[in-house]
Design a protein around this motif. Structure first.
Motif, PDB file in Angstrom:
ATOM      1  N   ALA A 219      42.815  42.051  44.703  1.00 22.79           N
ATOM      2  CA  ALA A 219      42.690  41.840  46.346  1.00 22.79           C
ATOM      3  C   ALA A 219      41.353  40.611  46.439  1.00 22.79           C
ATOM      4  CB  ALA A 219      42.133  42.915  47.111  1.00 22.79           C
ATOM      5  N   GLY A 220      40.645  40.395  45.149  1.00 28.40           N
ATOM      6  CA  GLY A 220      39.922  39.479  45.448  1.00 28.40           C
ATOM      7  C   GLY A 220      40.206  38.088  45.188  1.00 28.40           C
ATOM      8  N   ILE A 221      41.498  37.970  44.922  1.00 34.91           N
ATOM      9  CA  ILE A 221      41.929  36.411  44.950  1.00 34.91           C
ATOM     10  C   ILE A 221      42.205  35.848  46.486  1.00 34.91           C
ATOM     11  CG2 ILE A 221      44.069  35.078  44.320  1.00 34.91           C
ATOM     12  CD1 ILE A 221      44.687  37.147  41.887  1.00 34.91           C
ATOM     13  N   ALA A 222      42.492  36.674  47.357  1.00 36.14           N
ATOM     14  CA  ALA A 222      42.712  36.263  48.665  1.00 36.14           C
ATOM     15  C   ALA A 222      41.543  36.130  49.410  1.00 36.14           C
ATOM     16  CB  ALA A 222      43.710  37.171  49.170  1.00 36.14           C
ATOM     17  N   TRP A 223      40.602  37.005  49.058  1.00 37.80           N
ATOM     18  CA  TRP A 223      39.174  36.995  49.475  1.00 37.80           C
ATOM     19  C   TRP A 223      38.560  35.811  49.112  1.00 37.80           C
ATOM     20  CZ3 TRP A 223      34.277  37.450  47.157  1.00 37.80           C
ATOM     21  CH2 TRP A 223      33.344  37.646  48.277  1.00 37.80           C
ATOM     22  N   LEU A 224      38.546  35.285  48.030  1.00 39.57           N
ATOM     23  CA  LEU A 224      37.981  34.114  47.468  1.00 39.57           C
ATOM     24  C   LEU A 224      38.199  32.911  48.282  1.00 39.57           C
ATOM     25  CD1 LEU A 224      37.932  34.584  43.647  1.00 39.57           C
ATOM     26  CD2 LEU A 224      35.806  34.596  44.987  1.00 39.57           C
ATOM     27  N   SER A 225      39.585  33.009  48.564  1.00 36.37           N
ATOM     28  CA  SER A 225      40.152  31.847  49.570  1.00 36.37           C
ATOM     29  C   SER A 225      39.585  31.753  50.967  1.00 36.37           C
ATOM     30  CB  SER A 225      41.649  31.812  49.700  1.00 36.37           C
ATOM     31  OG  SER A 225      41.964  32.902  50.458  1.00 36.37           O
ATOM     32  N   THR A 226      38.836  32.758  51.420  1.00 38.47           N
ATOM     33  CA  THR A 226      38.214  32.842  52.671  1.00 38.47           C
ATOM     34  C   THR A 226      36.767  32.128  52.679  1.00 38.47           C
ATOM     35  OG1 THR A 226      37.264  34.831  52.467  1.00 38.47           O
ATOM     36  CG2 THR A 226      39.625  34.694  53.265  1.00 38.47           C
ATOM     37  N   LEU A 227      36.330  32.197  51.463  1.00 40.15           N
ATOM     38  CA  LEU A 227      34.946  31.798  51.326  1.00 40.15           C
ATOM     39  C   LEU A 227      34.577  30.110  51.788  1.00 40.15           C
ATOM     40  CD1 LEU A 227      33.567  33.535  47.923  1.00 40.15           C
ATOM     41  CD2 LEU A 227      33.470  34.292  50.588  1.00 40.15           C
ATOM     42  N   GLU A 228      33.614  29.771  52.817  1.00 40.59           N
ATOM     43  CA  GLU A 228      33.398  28.425  52.944  1.00 40.59           C
ATOM     44  C   GLU A 228      32.533  27.956  51.940  1.00 40.59           C
ATOM     45  OE1 GLU A 228      32.602  27.997  57.197  1.00 40.59           O
ATOM     46  OE2 GLU A 228      34.393  28.883  58.039  1.00 40.59           O
ATOM     47  N   GLY A 229      32.542  26.800  51.683  1.00 36.66           N
ATOM     48  CA  GLY A 229      31.574  26.086  50.854  1.00 36.66           C
ATOM     49  C   GLY A 229      31.602  26.484  49.339  1.00 36.66           C
ATOM     50  N   TYR A 230      32.602  27.444  48.902  1.00 37.82           N
ATOM     51  CA  TYR A 230      32.843  27.715  47.563  1.00 37.82           C
ATOM     52  C   TYR A 230      34.298  27.535  46.972  1.00 37.82           C
ATOM     53  CZ  TYR A 230      28.092  29.725  47.470  1.00 37.82           C
ATOM     54  OH  TYR A 230      26.859  29.978  47.764  1.00 37.82           O
ATOM     55  N   ALA A 231      34.256  27.067  45.639  1.00 36.90           N
ATOM     56  CA  ALA A 231      35.546  26.914  45.167  1.00 36.90           C
ATOM     57  C   ALA A 231      35.724  28.103  44.129  1.00 36.90           C
ATOM     58  CB  ALA A 231      35.806  25.713  44.495  1.00 36.90           C
ATOM     59  N   SER A 232      36.885  28.344  43.429  1.00 37.17           N
ATOM     60  CA  SER A 232      36.767  29.655  42.699  1.00 37.17           C
ATOM     61  C   SER A 232      38.318  29.296  41.731  1.00 37.17           C
ATOM     62  CB  SER A 232      37.176  30.824  43.530  1.00 37.17           C
ATOM     63  OG  SER A 232      38.353  30.718  44.223  1.00 37.17           O
ATOM     64  N   ALA A 233      38.203  30.057  40.490  1.00 33.87           N
ATOM     65  CA  ALA A 233      39.028  30.259  39.439  1.00 33.87           C
ATOM     66  C   ALA A 233      39.169  31.774  39.061  1.00 33.87           C
ATOM     67  CB  ALA A 233      38.872  29.264  38.650  1.00 33.87           C
ATOM     68  N   VAL A 234      40.522  32.254  38.833  1.00 30.14           N
ATOM     69  CA  VAL A 234      40.246  33.429  38.110  1.00 30.14           C
ATOM     70  C   VAL A 234      41.448  33.615  37.172  1.00 30.14           C
ATOM     71  CG1 VAL A 234      39.922  34.582  40.364  1.00 30.14           C
ATOM     72  CG2 VAL A 234      42.234  34.283  39.981  1.00 30.14           C
ATOM     73  N   VAL A 235      41.090  34.432  36.241  1.00 34.27           N
ATOM     74  CA  VAL A 235      42.288  34.751  35.313  1.00 34.27           C
ATOM     75  C   VAL A 235      42.677  36.141  35.418  1.00 34.27           C
ATOM     76  CG1 VAL A 235      42.820  35.005  32.699  1.00 34.27           C
ATOM     77  CG2 VAL A 235      41.559  32.933  33.534  1.00 34.27           C
ATOM     78  N   THR A 236      43.739  36.514  35.578  1.00 38.31           N
ATOM     79  CA  THR A 236      44.120  37.929  36.104  1.00 38.31           C
ATOM     80  C   THR A 236      44.192  38.684  34.640  1.00 38.31           C
ATOM     81  OG1 THR A 236      46.636  37.332  35.608  1.00 38.31           O
ATOM     82  CG2 THR A 236      45.572  37.513  37.751  1.00 38.31           C
ATOM     83  N   ASP A 237      44.364  40.104  34.550  1.00 35.24           N
ATOM     84  CA  ASP A 237      44.519  40.902  33.329  1.00 35.24           C
ATOM     85  C   ASP A 237      45.655  40.740  32.608  1.00 35.24           C
ATOM     86  OD1 ASP A 237      42.117  42.227  33.603  1.00 35.24           O
ATOM     87  OD2 ASP A 237      42.767  44.099  34.512  1.00 35.24           O
TER      88      ASP A 237
END
Length: 245
Positions: free
Chosen positions: A213-231
């Motif tokens: 669920a953190g993947i969608a939540w990260l996309s809502t953050l203003e001023g931040y970019a993100s990268a994830v690797v799933t299990d």
């Protein structure tokens, strides 16, 4: 000038580029490491004499200005993350998910204020870069691959970046879902990129605690970019992630 020391249970590096006499650069490196060591002495949960450990032991403690600031920031981040960043998730005060990034940010801010506009401070993957590297180009920061120890999953680049990664590849599933008390599952690593390393560190920890669920939540953050690797090995990143060319 590049110096490496062990602090906060990890390897830390301070690199200062194109700054005056070597002895002055060495003094600034001393000051940067002094900040990291002071934060470790005050906030470590592994040292019985730290301020945090004495709080957890129930000793009467007159909170230092630093502890007051950290607690205030952690409270604000608890609200910002809907409770997923919780310095009390283990039942005891443990602000580690914010403090390491915050310490590196403070050290970098001090270097900048002293005129060292081109530098990198790195503590165990929490990285703050400003200006240009010794090659005269924007800094490049590799994001460790969580399944391949000596590989990176991507490289970001810039002249003013805070890069924080929270993962389970070294300590196992140590980040807890604060609502269930169980180890968080779904994400192997989360990297958040912005300009405030303490906040980026906490946001990465919160997203890891959320699971997928953190993947969608990260996309809502203003001023931040993100990268994830799933299990299960998927690599996902936001469109604004400043990938190196």
């Amino acid at each position: 000038m590049r110096r490496v020391e062990t602090v906060m249970g990890t390897t830390a590096t301070v690199e200062i580029v194109d700054f005056g006499p070597p002895d002055r650069a060495a003094e600034l490196a001393d000051e940067a490491f002094a900040i990291l060591h002071e934060v470790d002495a005050r906030f470590s949960t592994y040292r019985a004499d730290s301020e945090v450990s004495r709080v957890n032991a129930g000793e009467p403690v007159d909170p230092s200005p630093s502890l007051r600031e950290v607690l205030a920031r952690c409270t604000a981040l608890w609200r910002q993350t809907n409770g997923y960043f919780d310095a009390y998730a283990t039942g005891r005060l443990d602000p580690s998910g914010f403090v390491k990034g915050w310490a590196v940010q403070v050290a970098s801010d001090r270097l900048l204020a002293a005129g060292a506009v081109n530098h990198c401070v790195d503590a165990g993957g929490d990285v703050r870069v400003r200006g240009h590297s010794s090659h005269g180009r924007p800094w490049r920061v590799g994001i460790r691959h969580p399944f391949e120890r000596n590989a990176v999953c991507c490289v970001v680049a810039g002249t003013d970046l805070a890069v924080a990664t929270s993962g389970v590849y070294e300590r196992g599933h140590h980040v807890l879902d604060p609502f269930t008390g169980a180890p968080a599952r779904g994400l192997r690593s989360v990297t958040v990129v912005g300009t405030d390393l303490g906040e980026a560190d906490a946001l990465a920890t919160a997203a890891l605690a959320m699971g997928e669920a953190g993947i969608a939540w990260l996309s809502t953050l203003e001023g931040y970019a993100s990268a994830v690797v799933t299990d299960d090995g998927r690599f996902l990143c936001s469109q604004n992630l400043p990938l190196a060319e």
